[in-house]
Design a protein around this motif. Structure first.
Motif, PDB file in Angstrom:
ATOM      1  N   LEU A   1       0.860  -1.053  -0.021  1.00  0.00           N
ATOM      2  CA  LEU A   1      -0.005   0.078  -0.059  1.00  0.00           C
ATOM      3  C   LEU A   1       0.808   1.364  -0.056  1.00  0.00           C
ATOM      4  O   LEU A   1       0.529   2.270  -0.396  1.00  0.00           O
ATOM      5  N   GLN A   2       1.945   1.228   0.653  1.00  0.00           N
ATOM      6  CA  GLN A   2       2.908   2.436   0.711  1.00  0.00           C
ATOM      7  C   GLN A   2       3.375   2.458  -0.685  1.00  0.00           C
ATOM      8  O   GLN A   2       3.612   3.734  -1.146  1.00  0.00           O
ATOM      9  N   LYS A   3       3.719   1.660  -1.412  1.00  0.00           N
ATOM     10  CA  LYS A   3       4.286   1.668  -2.970  1.00  0.00           C
ATOM     11  C   LYS A   3       3.539   1.998  -3.842  1.00  0.00           C
ATOM     12  O   LYS A   3       3.876   2.366  -5.074  1.00  0.00           O
ATOM     13  N   ASN A   4       2.243   1.646  -3.717  1.00  0.00           N
ATOM     14  CA  ASN A   4       1.185   1.992  -4.823  1.00  0.00           C
ATOM     15  C   ASN A   4      -0.066   2.774  -4.529  1.00  0.00           C
ATOM     16  O   ASN A   4      -0.281   2.598  -3.180  1.00  0.00           O
ATOM     17  N   ASP A   5      -0.557   3.394  -5.455  1.00  0.00           N
ATOM     18  CA  ASP A   5      -1.686   4.185  -5.243  1.00  0.00           C
ATOM     19  C   ASP A   5      -3.049   3.226  -5.467  1.00  0.00           C
ATOM     20  O   ASP A   5      -3.343   3.069  -6.473  1.00  0.00           O
ATOM     21  N   VAL A   6      -3.487   2.800  -4.398  1.00  0.00           N
ATOM     22  CA  VAL A   6      -4.511   1.997  -4.361  1.00  0.00           C
ATOM     23  C   VAL A   6      -5.764   2.866  -3.946  1.00  0.00           C
ATOM     24  O   VAL A   6      -5.921   3.281  -3.038  1.00  0.00           O
ATOM     25  N   ARG A   7      -6.755   2.456  -5.007  1.00  0.00           N
ATOM     26  CA  ARG A   7      -8.057   3.244  -4.800  1.00  0.00           C
ATOM     27  C   ARG A   7      -9.182   2.185  -4.593  1.00  0.00           C
ATOM     28  O   ARG A   7      -9.133   1.051  -5.169  1.00  0.00           O
ATOM     29  N   LEU A   8      -9.860   2.649  -3.513  1.00  0.00           N
ATOM     30  CA  LEU A   8     -11.169   1.790  -3.407  1.00  0.00           C
ATOM     31  C   LEU A   8     -12.337   2.225  -4.431  1.00  0.00           C
ATOM     32  O   LEU A   8     -12.223   2.994  -5.338  1.00  0.00           O
TER      33      LEU A   8
END
Length: 455
Positions: free
Chosen positions: A233-240
């Motif tokens: 999660l820190q390394k990627n732009d994760v969208r809900l």
């Protein structure tokens, strides 16, 4: 006086013989300016038909008002099972209130703000009227509307039942409007009588740590799973699904479930699912993201996030208390944990509101400026009158949970000692949601306490 919108009344009967009257009231936004802006309050009035065959019978049934936990959550339609069934079985007619700003009571959302409430300062001022002090003023005006015409003074009183934050409201009610109260029942609702949230969070953090330790003892493989998820999660732009950001901090906020029955197991299932996704697909799947978002309802119930810390404030600012308090415990910081030993677990957080939530949650971003203003506000009015509570004559019967992760047990005991005529049933066999998990047992204990029988 509250105005009942009689033309909007709708009556129907649901399963197991419960008559429902949907009631709407118009009340002042600001009680110091009763002729100013008005808002709507909604409540479901429920009458057990088995106890009242005629309108005359209905009029004789005592009234109980249920105050929902929160702040900022509405109350769903109740049936005649669970705690509602226990209450109706005792011969009460009930009122289930959507507290101001929730449900059908002028809900607070970015798109529902009044047209003249635009700037961050105006929004902050508007939201400041949605705390317990005004919730109980709404209740008191509704009581006058529904019961004020009764001939006998005792018939003009009603009983309060408060779950969690609803109990906080009930204690505020006792502080300022006890003449309208017949009796009080509390479940996990002995509010800390503090002036700001710092002592609350300082007391609760050790309980949150304890629940984390229990979690990792039960699921030791989750130490590495959670670390891997946090790193991803820190390394990627994760969208809900709704566009919100799933950051490491937001993932940690799943720990709010640790205080409820089955919460530890539920978090494990999400961790296992996300970890499995990463192993199989190198990303977290839509379904897992959907499940995570479903555990975090604050986009649609923003009052919880905006006013959670303010619900403890009397003449003091909250100053983002949770942000400050957790800094003393490095395992709540992913940045610190990842640089420590590789087997160090990162802790989930609990019932805490963080300033970062107003960046991560899609529909909280609109409130960020107002939330910053409210976090610095020092002019919060009183929520409790300790002198009045010390001479309280209204029966207060409370179920308190020894291992409560949301309302610290020691602070609740301090409160119990300051409210005259309070009796408790204390247990370590139930958590904060004991009313939902074992309603028959909890309600029986409350009704037994109410008898005040001394052997």
């Amino acid at each position: 006086m509250a105005t009942s919108v009689e033309s909007n009344l709708e009556t129907y009967t649901i399963k197991n013989g419960i008559k429902v009257i949907e009631r709407f009231f118009v009340v002042p936004l600001d009680y110091s300016s009763p002729e100013g802006p008005q808002i709507q309050i909604f409540a479901r009035h429920m009458i057990p038909t088995e106890k009242a065959k005629t309108p005359e019978d209905e009029a004789k049934l005592p009234f109980l008002v249920y105050l929902q936990g929160g702040p900022g959550f509405e109350i769903a339609l109740q049936g005649n099972s669970g705690h509602a069934g226990e209450i109706h079985g005792k011969g009460y007619q009930t009122l289930w209130l959507d507290q101001r700003g929730t449900g059908l009571s002028s809900p607070v959302l970015p798109e529902t703000l009044p047209a003249d409430v635009k700037t961050d300062q105006q929004i902050a001022e508007y939201l400041s009227y949605f705390r317990a002090d005004n919730i109980v003023r709404d209740c008191e005006l509704i009581r006058e509307q529904l019961l004020g015409h009764k001939e006998k003074p005792e018939d003009r009183k009603w009983t309060l039942m408060g779950q969690s934050f609803g109990g906080f409201c009930a204690i505020t009610y006792l502080s300022f409007f006890s003449e309208g109260v017949q009796e009080v029942f509390l479940t996990g609702g002995l509010a800390p009588l503090v002036d700001d949230p710092d002592p609350v969070y300082k007391a609760l953090v050790p309980r949150i740590i304890k629940r984390n330790d229990l979690y990792y003892r039960k699921y030791p493989r989750d130490v590495q799973r959670v670390r891997e998820i946090m790193s991803y999660l820190q390394k990627n732009d994760v969208r809900l699904p709704n566009g919100g950001k799933l950051t490491p901090s937001r993932w940690q906020q799943l720990g709010i479930a640790f205080g409820g029955s089955g919460g530890i197991d539920g978090v494990h299932q999400l961790v296992l699912r996300a970890s499995n996704d990463l192993q199989l697909f190198g990303k977290i799947s839509y379904k897992t993201l959907q499940l995570v978002e479903g555990q975090q309802p604050f986009d649609g119930n923003p009052i919880y996030a905006i006013l959670h810390e303010a619900c403890y404030c009397q003449g003091r600012a909250s100053n983002w208390s949770a942000d400050r308090i957790v800094e003393d415990h490095f395992q709540f910081s992913w940045d610190k944990v990842q640089s420590a030993d590789g087997n160090t677990p990162v802790y989930f957080t609990g019932e805490q509101i963080f300033s970062s939530m107003f960046d991560d949650y899609k529909y909280l971003t609109a409130w960020k400026g107002a939330a910053e203003i409210l976090a610095k506000k020092t002019s919060w009015p009183p929520l409790y009158d300790l002198e009045q509570l010390s001479r309280n004559s209204v029966k207060v019967s409370a179920v308190s949970y020894f291992d409560d992760m949301y309302v610290d047990f020691n602070l609740s005991q301090d409160t119990a000692s300051k409210i005259n005529n309070t009796e408790q049933y204390i247990t370590n066999q139930l958590g904060h949601d004991g009313l939902r998990e074992d309603p028959k047992h909890v309600m029986q204990k409350l009704f037994h306490l109410s008898k005040r029988e001394i052997d």
